[in-house]
Design an enzyme around this catalytic site. Structure first.
Site, PDB file in Angstrom:
ATOM      1  N   ASN A 124      -4.172   6.899   8.319  1.00  0.00           N
ATOM      2  CA  ASN A 124      -2.719   7.092   8.294  1.00  0.00           C
ATOM      3  C   ASN A 124      -2.103   6.022   7.401  1.00  0.00           C
ATOM      4  O   ASN A 124      -2.693   4.958   7.178  1.00  0.00           O
ATOM      5  CB  ASN A 124      -2.146   6.975   9.714  1.00  0.00           C
ATOM      6  CG  ASN A 124      -0.637   7.252   9.747  1.00  0.00           C
ATOM      7  OD1 ASN A 124      -0.167   8.195   9.139  1.00  0.00           O
ATOM      8  ND2 ASN A 124       0.101   6.420  10.455  1.00  0.00           N
ATOM      9  N   HIS A 126       1.564   3.822   6.919  1.00  0.00           N
ATOM     10  CA  HIS A 126       2.771   3.475   7.661  1.00  0.00           C
ATOM     11  C   HIS A 126       3.618   2.507   6.839  1.00  0.00           C
ATOM     12  O   HIS A 126       3.095   1.523   6.296  1.00  0.00           O
ATOM     13  CB  HIS A 126       2.401   2.825   8.999  1.00  0.00           C
ATOM     14  CG  HIS A 126       3.590   2.486   9.840  1.00  0.00           C
ATOM     15  ND1 HIS A 126       4.335   3.443  10.491  1.00  0.00           N
ATOM     16  CD2 HIS A 126       4.186   1.294  10.112  1.00  0.00           C
ATOM     17  CE1 HIS A 126       5.330   2.849  11.139  1.00  0.00           C
ATOM     18  NE2 HIS A 126       5.265   1.554  10.919  1.00  0.00           N
ATOM     19  N   SER A 153       1.150  -0.152   5.020  1.00  0.00           N
ATOM     20  CA  SER A 153      -0.214  -0.357   5.522  1.00  0.00           C
ATOM     21  C   SER A 153      -0.954   0.971   5.616  1.00  0.00           C
ATOM     22  O   SER A 153      -0.379   1.985   6.035  1.00  0.00           O
ATOM     23  CB  SER A 153      -0.199  -0.979   6.925  1.00  0.00           C
ATOM     24  OG  SER A 153       0.572  -2.157   6.968  1.00  0.00           O
ATOM     25  N   ASP A 162       0.514   3.769  15.522  1.00  0.00           N
ATOM     26  CA  ASP A 162       0.531   2.822  14.395  1.00  0.00           C
ATOM     27  C   ASP A 162      -0.214   1.533  14.746  1.00  0.00           C
ATOM     28  O   ASP A 162       0.096   0.465  14.212  1.00  0.00           O
ATOM     29  CB  ASP A 162       1.976   2.491  13.982  1.00  0.00           C
ATOM     30  CG  ASP A 162       2.759   3.723  13.574  1.00  0.00           C
ATOM     31  OD1 ASP A 162       2.157   4.637  12.971  1.00  0.00           O
ATOM     32  OD2 ASP A 162       3.969   3.790  13.859  1.00  0.00           O
TER      33      ASP A 162
END
Length: 245
Positions: A124, A126, A153, A162
């Site tokens: 992912n 973020h 990030s 997260d």
């Protein structure tokens, strides 16, 4: 002299298959486009085989179709529960047999079942320097706190929102002139820089997640991963540093 062949002791060498990527989106898909662009220049290390969105009108689906990639709409509102949607999403993803699942603006909180199914092979991105500013409205919160540095990030996905192990970050300097929009633009340019890099690391087998955390080329990564400074990222992006002075 014998004719050169791809055989050894009578066995033909098996062609290595191209690593497969499924991308999950909810909106415009600007990070998806960065991945598509990297693939078009043979810089992704694999092939995006499907793009799936929980919103049928997501513009990112058009980006996928324009690139000749299978685009799948799976509206979450058609399911009675988060668990039912995630179960359906797992089936759609696994039909494409991905080596890596990439979240690119996928605005859904994932169930533990989903995370565990793809743990260690799901990334992912973020818009903050994690662990700072988990969740939403990161740019507004950073400005409200008066921070001098913000950023983005890439991390492995865990059950904590997260909160998974960080792989790589890119920082931006925050100035007194910055607005939420200008900060978002600076951060987004760095998103498009580092996400294809992290994906390629994984697909080339350089980036792995083990019991003790992520490693790159066999070396354990620090808690905040590798970090590009504002100046380093600006140089990679051909930004004019004087504009940020």
């Amino acid at each position: 002299m014998s004719e050169a062949t791809d055989t050894l002791n009578g066995f033909e060498a098996e062609q290595a298959s191209t690593p497969r990527v499924v991308v999950l989106i909810s909106g415009s898909g600007s990070n998806l486009q960065a991945l598509i662009d990297a693939q078009s220049y043979d810089e992704l290390g694999g092939e995006i085989v499907a793009v799936i969105s929980n919103k049928a009108d997501a513009y990112g689906l058009k980006r996928a179709r324009d690139a000749g990639i299978e685009a799948v709409a799976l509206p979450h509102r058609e399911y009675d529960s988060r668990e039912a949607f995630d179960g359906a999403l797992i089936k759609v993803i696994e039909r494409h047999e991905p080596d890596l699942v990439v979240l690119a603006g996928f605005m859904r909180i994932l169930t533990p079942r989903f995370v565990q199914r793809f743990y260690g092979r799901m990334l992912n991105i973020h818009p903050s320097l994690l662990p700072a500013y988990q969740g939403l409205h990161t740019h507004a919160r950073a400005l409200a706190d008066g921070v001098s540095e913000h950023g983005v990030s890439v991390h492995f996905v865990s059950e904590e929102l997260d909160g998974g192990p960080v792989v790589v970050q890119a920082a931006v300097d925050v100035t007194s002139e910055d607005t939420e929009d200008s900060l978002q633009q600076k951060v987004q340019s760095r998103e498009h820089l580092i996400y294809p890099i992290a994906v390629r690391w994984f697909l080339e087998g350089r980036l792995t997640l083990g019991a003790r955390g992520p490693t790159l080329d066999g070396t354990p990564l620090p808690p905040q991963g590798l970090r590009l400074s504002h100046a380093d990222a600006a140089e990679e992006l051909d930004e004019d540093l004087e504009d940020d002075a």
